[in-house]
Write an enzyme that holds these catalytic residues in place. Structure first.
Site, PDB file in Angstrom:
ATOM      1  N   GLU A   1      -4.735  -7.508  15.302  1.00 35.98           N
ATOM      2  CA  GLU A   1      -4.217  -6.170  14.984  1.00 35.98           C
ATOM      3  C   GLU A   1      -5.361  -5.152  15.089  1.00 35.98           C
ATOM      4  O   GLU A   1      -5.140  -3.983  15.395  1.00 35.98           O
ATOM      5  CB  GLU A   1      -3.609  -6.148  13.576  1.00 35.98           C
ATOM      6  CG  GLU A   1      -2.593  -5.031  13.390  1.00 35.98           C
ATOM      7  CD  GLU A   1      -1.754  -5.175  12.133  1.00 35.98           C
ATOM      8  OE1 GLU A   1      -0.517  -5.170  12.253  1.00 35.98           O
ATOM      9  OE2 GLU A   1      -2.320  -5.287  11.031  1.00 35.98           O
TER      10      GLU A   1
ATOM     11  N   LYS B   1       9.418  -1.115  14.735  1.00 29.10           N
ATOM     12  CA  LYS B   1       9.977  -0.697  13.440  1.00 29.10           C
ATOM     13  C   LYS B   1      11.001   0.408  13.640  1.00 29.10           C
ATOM     14  O   LYS B   1      12.074   0.398  13.049  1.00 29.10           O
ATOM     15  CB  LYS B   1       8.858  -0.143  12.542  1.00 29.10           C
ATOM     16  CG  LYS B   1       7.996  -1.166  11.874  1.00 29.10           C
ATOM     17  CD  LYS B   1       7.174  -0.453  10.801  1.00 29.10           C
ATOM     18  CE  LYS B   1       5.968  -1.234  10.382  1.00 29.10           C
ATOM     19  NZ  LYS B   1       5.057  -0.499   9.525  1.00 29.10           N
TER      20      LYS B   1
ATOM     21  N   HIS C   1      -5.166 -34.426  17.538  1.00 29.37           N
ATOM     22  CA  HIS C   1      -4.065 -35.289  17.981  1.00 29.37           C
ATOM     23  C   HIS C   1      -2.944 -34.453  18.566  1.00 29.37           C
ATOM     24  O   HIS C   1      -1.809 -34.894  18.665  1.00 29.37           O
ATOM     25  CB  HIS C   1      -3.563 -36.131  16.812  1.00 29.37           C
ATOM     26  CG  HIS C   1      -4.609 -37.074  16.327  1.00 29.37           C
ATOM     27  ND1 HIS C   1      -4.715 -38.373  16.761  1.00 29.37           N
ATOM     28  CD2 HIS C   1      -5.669 -36.875  15.497  1.00 29.37           C
ATOM     29  CE1 HIS C   1      -5.767 -38.950  16.191  1.00 29.37           C
ATOM     30  NE2 HIS C   1      -6.361 -38.052  15.425  1.00 29.37           N
TER      31      HIS C   1
ATOM     32  N   GLU D   1      10.466  -4.637   4.759  1.00 28.12           N
ATOM     33  CA  GLU D   1      10.574  -6.042   4.321  1.00 28.12           C
ATOM     34  C   GLU D   1      10.271  -6.158   2.826  1.00 28.12           C
ATOM     35  O   GLU D   1      11.006  -6.785   2.065  1.00 28.12           O
ATOM     36  CB  GLU D   1       9.581  -6.924   5.094  1.00 28.12           C
ATOM     37  CG  GLU D   1       9.882  -7.097   6.567  1.00 28.12           C
ATOM     38  CD  GLU D   1       9.303  -5.999   7.443  1.00 28.12           C
ATOM     39  OE1 GLU D   1       8.926  -4.921   6.910  1.00 28.12           O
ATOM     40  OE2 GLU D   1       9.241  -6.203   8.662  1.00 28.12           O
TER      41      GLU D   1
ATOM     42  N   LYS E   1       0.834  -1.199   0.000  1.00 29.89           N
ATOM     43  CA  LYS E   1       0.000   0.000   0.000  1.00 29.89           C
ATOM     44  C   LYS E   1       0.875   1.257   0.000  1.00 29.89           C
ATOM     45  O   LYS E   1       0.693   2.165  -0.792  1.00 29.89           O
ATOM     46  CB  LYS E   1      -0.907  -0.043   1.239  1.00 29.89           C
ATOM     47  CG  LYS E   1      -1.820   1.130   1.401  1.00 29.89           C
ATOM     48  CD  LYS E   1      -2.778   0.893   2.564  1.00 29.89           C
ATOM     49  CE  LYS E   1      -3.473   2.185   2.944  1.00 29.89           C
ATOM     50  NZ  LYS E   1      -4.400   2.006   4.061  1.00 29.89           N
TER      51      LYS E   1
ATOM     52  N   GLY F   1      -4.816  -2.148   5.500  1.00 32.06           N
ATOM     53  CA  GLY F   1      -3.977  -3.270   5.059  1.00 32.06           C
ATOM     54  C   GLY F   1      -4.644  -4.623   5.279  1.00 32.06           C
ATOM     55  O   GLY F   1      -4.764  -5.437   4.363  1.00 32.06           O
ATOM     56  N   ARG F   2      -5.083  -4.875   6.497  1.00 36.03           N
ATOM     57  CA  ARG F   2      -5.635  -6.209   6.809  1.00 36.03           C
ATOM     58  C   ARG F   2      -7.047  -6.403   6.264  1.00 36.03           C
ATOM     59  O   ARG F   2      -7.632  -7.463   6.436  1.00 36.03           O
ATOM     60  CB  ARG F   2      -5.569  -6.482   8.312  1.00 36.03           C
ATOM     61  CG  ARG F   2      -6.267  -5.453   9.180  1.00 36.03           C
ATOM     62  CD  ARG F   2      -5.865  -5.610  10.647  1.00 36.03           C
ATOM     63  NE  ARG F   2      -6.331  -4.507  11.464  1.00 36.03           N
ATOM     64  CZ  ARG F   2      -5.682  -3.361  11.621  1.00 36.03           C
ATOM     65  NH1 ARG F   2      -4.548  -3.149  10.976  1.00 36.03           N
ATOM     66  NH2 ARG F   2      -6.162  -2.410  12.401  1.00 36.03           N
TER      67      ARG F   2
HETATM   68  C1  G6Q Z   1      -2.471  -4.014   8.245  1.00 37.24           C
HETATM   69  C2  G6Q Z   1      -1.228  -3.330   8.509  1.00 37.24           C
HETATM   70  C3  G6Q Z   1       0.005  -4.035   7.970  1.00 37.24           C
HETATM   71  C4  G6Q Z   1       0.322  -3.734   6.530  1.00 37.24           C
HETATM   72  C5  G6Q Z   1       1.755  -4.146   6.254  1.00 37.24           C
HETATM   73  C6  G6Q Z   1       2.156  -3.940   4.828  1.00 37.24           C
HETATM   74  O1  G6Q Z   1      -3.557  -3.602   8.519  1.00 37.24           O
HETATM   75  O2  G6Q Z   1      -1.324  -2.035   8.104  1.00 37.24           O
HETATM   76  O3  G6Q Z   1      -0.016  -5.425   8.141  1.00 37.24           O
HETATM   77  O4  G6Q Z   1      -0.573  -4.379   5.684  1.00 37.24           O
HETATM   78  O5  G6Q Z   1       2.610  -3.442   7.100  1.00 37.24           O
HETATM   79  O6  G6Q Z   1       2.056  -2.603   4.495  1.00 37.24           O
HETATM   80  P1  G6Q Z   1       2.222  -2.128   3.013  1.00 37.24           P
HETATM   81  O7  G6Q Z   1       1.129  -2.730   2.210  1.00 37.24           O
HETATM   82  O8  G6Q Z   1       2.148  -0.634   3.044  1.00 37.24           O
HETATM   83  O9  G6Q Z   1       3.551  -2.630   2.548  1.00 37.24           O
END
Ligand code: G6Q
Length: 537
Positions: free
Chosen positions: A353, A504, A384, A212, A206, A267-268
């Protein structure tokens, strides 16, 4: 709203809890023989059985009253209408728009967002078709066979989960891989057997600044360039899913190959945005749209069904009942469907989250428990392994069983046996086995207590016909709105995630110290760990 724990209904729930806390599900079923009918909902092809919960009609009425007093209906409307309910980031929360039909009109800052949503979907569909038909060629003219999604968190968990869940519907001559971890092993293992000439990277971010993802994307870029030795190859081997055209362009990806989304998609909650491109390539546009249709049906169910028949609301209220009154800390999600193996991991982000918060929307510390810990594994493997603790341990763990009437791979009597197990587990948890029943089996007296199952362990069973793209959409939206409902009652913001920031920032301060032998200025423990690492590396 007055403070949640100060509300009369909250106090009524507390005294009601005192009354029923020791009531056993065996007694409850004896007292109310019609529980299986009165405490089950069947809507939108989802059979939702909540009869095995330590709740009765009075509990549910009080919980529904609580939801009403919390303004759930009004707040739901605010979300659906695009009001800026994510107050700490000043954003609308409109994942529901991503699956709304073309005819819908949803305004943000005076602009209808729906034309943009459908333009992106159409662009994704056209691109997906090209890749699926082998028409999207790599730089050397070879057909693209491998699709690698690079993303993390919300830009990874949804696509991986949906890919695994709907594998049966995917185009099998294409290989899909998902790289998320900054651990170099992730990239190495995902690409070790791939030919760069036949590989397309989807950089899903996003913000397009996530450490990462950008680290992995640069590594992928170098991996492609090492083989193809020409910057022009990037245009054929990289596409981006992002809200940030400027950063996409800086990376070297042609913005014509960028699939756009917007800041009102969290994001989520983004798997139905452009972030779903890898899923659309795997499934084809029709299946993908069927999945969106499933989401939309559950969105509408949540928005319109009375609380008494509203599955996300009931699920949310029961979760809150155990978290805030019984002191339960976790909820186990137990899919009896192998394809849903990544579903619990996906839910962990969505639930934890979102509702892992200690302050209310107004910034005051809460005086009650908020988000539960979600965890789980597909059945019957869990049986199990960790089910022992659920059955006979000292902790109360409400369970959510998910099952389908039809197998996607019918083989002999496997599916009947699988279903026998899911039904058996919820019954065993609820009703247990008394000492008298154990003795009646001629159990030696010294083993009787070991073989007793106390029972009274609550569970929901969600039963659907078959795991289809539409069914998956409904299931995910069910949980999304459950999370939202709880956040409304707890008075917290389910759509921010400030808790991921501190680590972070500290990683950013520590990283330079790992590459030099500068004097360490962190806390004593961190200094010692860095010093040790410097020696090892
Ligand atoms: C979700 C968070 C988080 C996000 C990641 C990736 O709600 O905001 O998990 O999706 O940090 O972020 P980017 O899509 O910006 O790389």
């Amino acid at each position: 709203m007055a403070k949640l724990s100060g509300l009369n209904t909250w106090k009524e729930l507390q005294s009601h809890y005192e009354k029923i806390k020791n009531l056993h599900l065996r007694e409850m079923f004896a007292l109310e023989p019609d529980r299986a009918e009165t405490m089950a909902v069947e809507e939108e092809g989802v059979y939702f059985d909540y009869s095995k919960h330590r709740a009765n009609g009075e509990t549910m009425s009080l919980l529904f009253k609580l939801a009403k007093e919390a303004g759930l209906r009004e707040k739901t409307e605010s979300m659906f209408k695009g009001e800026k309910i994510n107050n700490t980031e000043g954003r609308s929360v409109l994942h529901i728009a991503l699956r709304a039909p073309k005819t819908a009109k949803i305004m943000v800052d005076g602009k209808d967002v729906m034309p943009g949503v459908h333009a992106t979907l159409d662009k994704m569909a056209a691109f997906s078709e090209k890749v699926r038909k082998g028409e999207w060629k790599g730089y050397t003219g070879k057909t693209i066979k491998n699709i690698v999604n690079i993303g993390i968190g919300g830009s990874d968990l949804g696509p991986v989960m949906a890919y695994e869940a709907l594998k049966k519907y995917t185009q099998r001559n294409l290989v899909f891989r998902f790289v998320s971890n900054i651990d170099d092993t992730d990239f190495a293992e995902c690409t070790h057997d791939l030919n760069p000439e036949e590989t397309l990277f989807i950089v899903a971010s996003k913000t397009f600044t996530t450490l990462e993802t950008m680290t992995n994307a640069h590594t992928a870029r170098a991996w492609v360039l090492k083989a193809l030795k020409d910057d022009k190859a990037i245009a054929k081997h990289f596409v981006a899913l992002s809200t940030n055209a400027e950063e996409v362009s800086k990376f070297g990806i042609d913005t014509a190959n960028m699939f756009e989304f917007w800041d009102w998609v969290g994001g989520r909650y983004s798997m139905t945005s452009a972030i779903g491109l890898s899923n659309m390539i795997a499934l084809g546009a029709d299946n993908y749209r069927a999945m969106l249709g499933g989401f939309h049906k559950m969105d509408e169910h949540f928005r319109t069904a009375p609380f008494e028949k509203n599955m996300p609301v009931i699920m949310a209220l029961l979760g809150l009942w155990y978290a805030d009154f019984f002191g339960a800390e976790t909820i186990a999600v137990l899919p009896y469907e192998q394809y849903l193996k990544r579903f619990p991991a996906y839910l962990q982000q969505m639930t934890m989250e979102s509702n892992g918060k200690t302050v209310t929307n107004e910034g005051e510390r809460v005086t009650y428990q908020t988000g539960s810990i979600y965890w789980g594994e597909p059945g019957t493997n869990g049986q199990h392994s960790f089910y022992q603790l659920i059955h006979q341990g000292t902790k109360l763990i409400p369970c959510e069983f998910i099952a389908f009437g039809k197998s996607l791979n019918p083989t002999g009597n496997h599916h009947d046996l699988l279903m026998a197990n899911v039904f058996a587990q919820s019954a065993a948890l609820a009703f247990g086995k008394t000492a008298d029943e154990v003795r009646a089996e001629k159990t030696p007296e010294n083993l009787v207590n070991h073989k007793v199952f106390e029972g009274n362990k609550p569970s929901t069973t969600i039963l659907m016909e078959k795991l289809t793209p539409e069914a998956l959409g409904k299931l995910i939206a069910l949980y999304e709105h459950c999370v939202f409902t709880q956040s409304v009652i707890w008075g917290i913001n389910a759509f921010d995630q400030w808790g991921v920031q501190l680590g972070k920032v500290l990683a950013g301060k520590i990283a330079p110290d790992l590459e030099s032998d500068s004097q360490l200025k962190h806390d004593a423990s961190t200094n010692a760990l860095i010093a040790k690492y410097r020696k090892i590396k």
